[in-house]
Design a protein around this motif. Structure first.
Motif, mmCIF file in Angstrom:
data_model
loop_
_atom_site.group_PDB
_atom_site.id
_atom_site.type_symbol
_atom_site.label_atom_id
_atom_site.label_comp_id
_atom_site.label_asym_id
_atom_site.label_seq_id
_atom_site.Cartn_x
_atom_site.Cartn_y
_atom_site.Cartn_z
ATOM 1 N N ARG A 1 4.969 -4.445 26.308
ATOM 2 C CA ARG A 1 5.075 -5.597 25.394
ATOM 3 C C ARG A 1 6.425 -6.303 25.530
ATOM 4 O O ARG A 1 6.487 -7.533 25.640
ATOM 5 C CB ARG A 1 4.874 -5.105 23.956
ATOM 6 N N GLU A 2 7.524 -5.548 25.527
ATOM 7 C CA GLU A 2 8.855 -6.154 25.519
ATOM 8 C C GLU A 2 9.183 -6.862 26.829
ATOM 9 O O GLU A 2 9.914 -7.858 26.832
ATOM 10 C CB GLU A 2 9.922 -5.097 25.223
ATOM 11 N N TYR A 3 8.638 -6.354 27.944
ATOM 12 C CA TYR A 3 8.991 -6.925 29.237
ATOM 13 C C TYR A 3 7.824 -7.634 29.926
ATOM 14 O O TYR A 3 7.967 -8.054 31.082
ATOM 15 C CB TYR A 3 9.549 -5.826 30.145
ATOM 16 N N GLY A 4 6.700 -7.784 29.228
ATOM 17 C CA GLY A 4 5.571 -8.498 29.814
ATOM 18 C C GLY A 4 5.136 -7.905 31.146
ATOM 19 O O GLY A 4 4.913 -8.611 32.121
ATOM 20 N N MET A 5 4.991 -6.584 31.175
ATOM 21 C CA MET A 5 4.756 -5.896 32.443
ATOM 22 C C MET A 5 3.353 -6.091 32.996
ATOM 23 O O MET A 5 3.172 -6.201 34.211
ATOM 24 C CB MET A 5 5.027 -4.391 32.270
ATOM 25 N N ILE A 6 2.348 -6.079 32.124
ATOM 26 C CA ILE A 6 0.956 -6.128 32.567
ATOM 27 C C ILE A 6 0.243 -7.260 31.846
ATOM 28 O O ILE A 6 0.346 -7.405 30.624
ATOM 29 C CB ILE A 6 0.237 -4.789 32.314
ATOM 30 N N GLU A 7 -0.499 -8.062 32.608
ATOM 31 C CA GLU A 7 -1.236 -9.189 32.060
ATOM 32 C C GLU A 7 -2.727 -9.032 32.351
ATOM 33 O O GLU A 7 -3.122 -8.265 33.235
ATOM 34 C CB GLU A 7 -0.705 -10.496 32.658
ATOM 35 N N ASP A 8 -3.520 -9.740 31.611
ATOM 36 C CA ASP A 8 -4.966 -9.685 31.793
ATOM 37 C C ASP A 8 -5.326 -10.105 33.214
ATOM 38 O O ASP A 8 -4.843 -11.125 33.715
ATOM 39 C CB ASP A 8 -5.641 -10.613 30.781
ATOM 40 N N GLY A 9 -6.152 -9.308 33.868
ATOM 41 C CA GLY A 9 -6.585 -9.621 35.221
ATOM 42 C C GLY A 9 -5.701 -9.058 36.318
ATOM 43 O O GLY A 9 -6.008 -9.228 37.507
ATOM 44 N N ASP A 10 -4.621 -8.381 35.962
ATOM 45 C CA ASP A 10 -3.739 -7.794 36.970
ATOM 46 C C ASP A 10 -4.444 -6.680 37.730
ATOM 47 O O ASP A 10 -5.351 -6.017 37.220
ATOM 48 C CB ASP A 10 -2.481 -7.209 36.317
ATOM 49 N N ARG A 11 -3.975 -6.482 38.936
ATOM 50 C CA ARG A 11 -4.388 -5.322 39.734
ATOM 51 C C ARG A 11 -3.117 -4.540 40.011
ATOM 52 O O ARG A 11 -2.226 -5.007 40.741
ATOM 53 C CB ARG A 11 -5.079 -5.773 41.019
ATOM 54 N N VAL A 12 -3.010 -3.342 39.428
ATOM 55 C CA VAL A 12 -1.768 -2.576 39.403
ATOM 56 C C VAL A 12 -1.827 -1.432 40.403
ATOM 57 O O VAL A 12 -2.726 -0.585 40.352
ATOM 58 C CB VAL A 12 -1.498 -2.001 37.987
ATOM 59 N N ALA A 13 -0.844 -1.402 41.300
ATOM 60 C CA ALA A 13 -0.697 -0.286 42.239
ATOM 61 C C ALA A 13 0.397 0.639 41.722
ATOM 62 O O ALA A 13 1.521 0.210 41.495
ATOM 63 C CB ALA A 13 -0.326 -0.803 43.621
ATOM 64 N N VAL A 14 0.069 1.900 41.506
ATOM 65 C CA VAL A 14 1.052 2.888 41.061
ATOM 66 C C VAL A 14 1.602 3.602 42.282
ATOM 67 O O VAL A 14 0.846 4.150 43.092
ATOM 68 C CB VAL A 14 0.426 3.905 40.086
ATOM 69 N N ALA A 15 2.935 3.576 42.429
ATOM 70 C CA ALA A 15 3.584 4.278 43.538
ATOM 71 C C ALA A 15 3.587 5.769 43.214
ATOM 72 O O ALA A 15 4.319 6.225 42.338
ATOM 73 C CB ALA A 15 5.008 3.762 43.724
ATOM 74 N N VAL A 16 2.761 6.530 43.893
ATOM 75 C CA VAL A 16 2.553 7.944 43.583
ATOM 76 C C VAL A 16 3.235 8.815 44.640
ATOM 77 O O VAL A 16 2.824 8.832 45.801
ATOM 78 C CB VAL A 16 1.049 8.271 43.513
ATOM 79 N N SER A 17 4.270 9.524 44.212
ATOM 80 C CA SER A 17 4.980 10.428 45.124
ATOM 81 C C SER A 17 4.327 11.804 45.151
ATOM 82 O O SER A 17 4.471 12.552 46.124
ATOM 83 C CB SER A 17 6.434 10.569 44.681
ATOM 84 N N GLY A 18 3.641 12.158 44.066
ATOM 85 C CA GLY A 18 3.075 13.494 43.917
ATOM 86 C C GLY A 18 3.809 14.311 42.886
ATOM 87 O O GLY A 18 3.374 15.405 42.521
ATOM 88 N N GLY A 19 4.931 13.792 42.377
ATOM 89 C CA GLY A 19 5.665 14.458 41.317
ATOM 90 C C GLY A 19 5.088 14.159 39.952
ATOM 91 O O GLY A 19 4.190 13.333 39.789
#
Length: 244
Positions: free
Chosen positions: A25-43
């Motif tokens: 909310r504070e930083y407007g990180m995700i918006e409707d319709g976004d496609r989000v890739a999570v950088a997954v290290s395995g940790g």
């Protein structure tokens, strides 16, 4: 969050989402319709972020898609338990190698390794049609970065919770920026994530390792040390959050 009984991961997850939702909310990180890739290290951090962003879709006003990107570190073997877990959990994912740039050899210094990994991530996100890349850096990481920047670069700022690249075509976000590592650790145990891959051989000898030890000692005198550094670091960011 106290309690000696076996923790319910969904209950813990919804509790942790209070901090995640605040960050979004504070930083407007995700918006409707976004496609989000999570950088997954395995940790624990990146897997917790993937699971929390997935859980968040049950109640979030924004509708967004999720994918995972795992960058295979140069010189280290494929961590098959992670790939098996991603596949078995039903997540869309891709694993991409981090090839060494021409003329460079192992071991890379931390700055070059980070730069190369981010380049691979951004290219993979573009191929997957993702306009957002989410990193699992938590509140402790941001506090450590504030002190690291102060000691080694003479500035009081931390990693940006949100940063845009390529004229806004790609958004880098850190939804765990207000979440304490101890809470993530408890959530990860409850979720039963696969064991983490081998850590970087340089990890114990980096500037960040030194800063982590300084904070460990300082927190014996005051529990508010990391909270103070987090607050100072975020206040020190320029208005457009271009620092990183």
């Amino acid at each position: 969050m106290a309690g000696g009984a076996a923790a319910d991961p969904r209950r813990l997850g919804f509790w942790l989402l209070k901090d995640v939702n605040r960050a979004v909310r504070e930083y407007g990180m995700i918006e409707d319709g976004d496609r989000v890739a999570v950088a997954v290290s395995g940790g624990k951090d990146s897997l917790s972020l993937l699971r929390l962003l997935d859980l968040r879709r049950e109640s979030a006003k924004e509708r967004y898609a999720l994918a995972a990107i795992h960058v295979l570190p140069a010189g280290l073997p494929v961590h098959q338990p992670l790939l098996d877990w991603l596949s078995g959990s039903g997540y869309e994912y891709t694993a991409v190698p981090m090839d060494l740039p021409e003329g460079e050899a192992l071991p890379l210094n931390c700055h070059r390794c980070t730069w190369n990994r981010r380049l691979v991530l951004f290219e993979a996100a573009q191929r997957l049609g993702c306009n957002v890349v989410a990193f699992g850096h938590h509140a402790d990481d941001l506090a450590q970065t504030t002190l690291l920047n102060l000691l080694f670069h003479g500035k009081v700022e931390t990693m940006s919770p949100r940063r845009e690249f390529f004229g806004g075509a790609l958004r880098l976000v850190r939804p765990l920026c207000f979440t304490a590592e101890k809470d993530i650790r408890r959530f990860a145990r409850a979720c039963g994530f696969p064991p983490p891959p081998a850590k970087c051989p340089q990890e114990d000898h980096s500037q960040r390792a030194l800063v982590r030890e300084i904070l460990r000692i300082a927190e014996k005198s005051s529990r508010s040390v990391q909270a103070n550094l987090l607050r100072a670091g975020l206040q020190g960011l320029p208005p457009d959050f271009e620092s990183d």
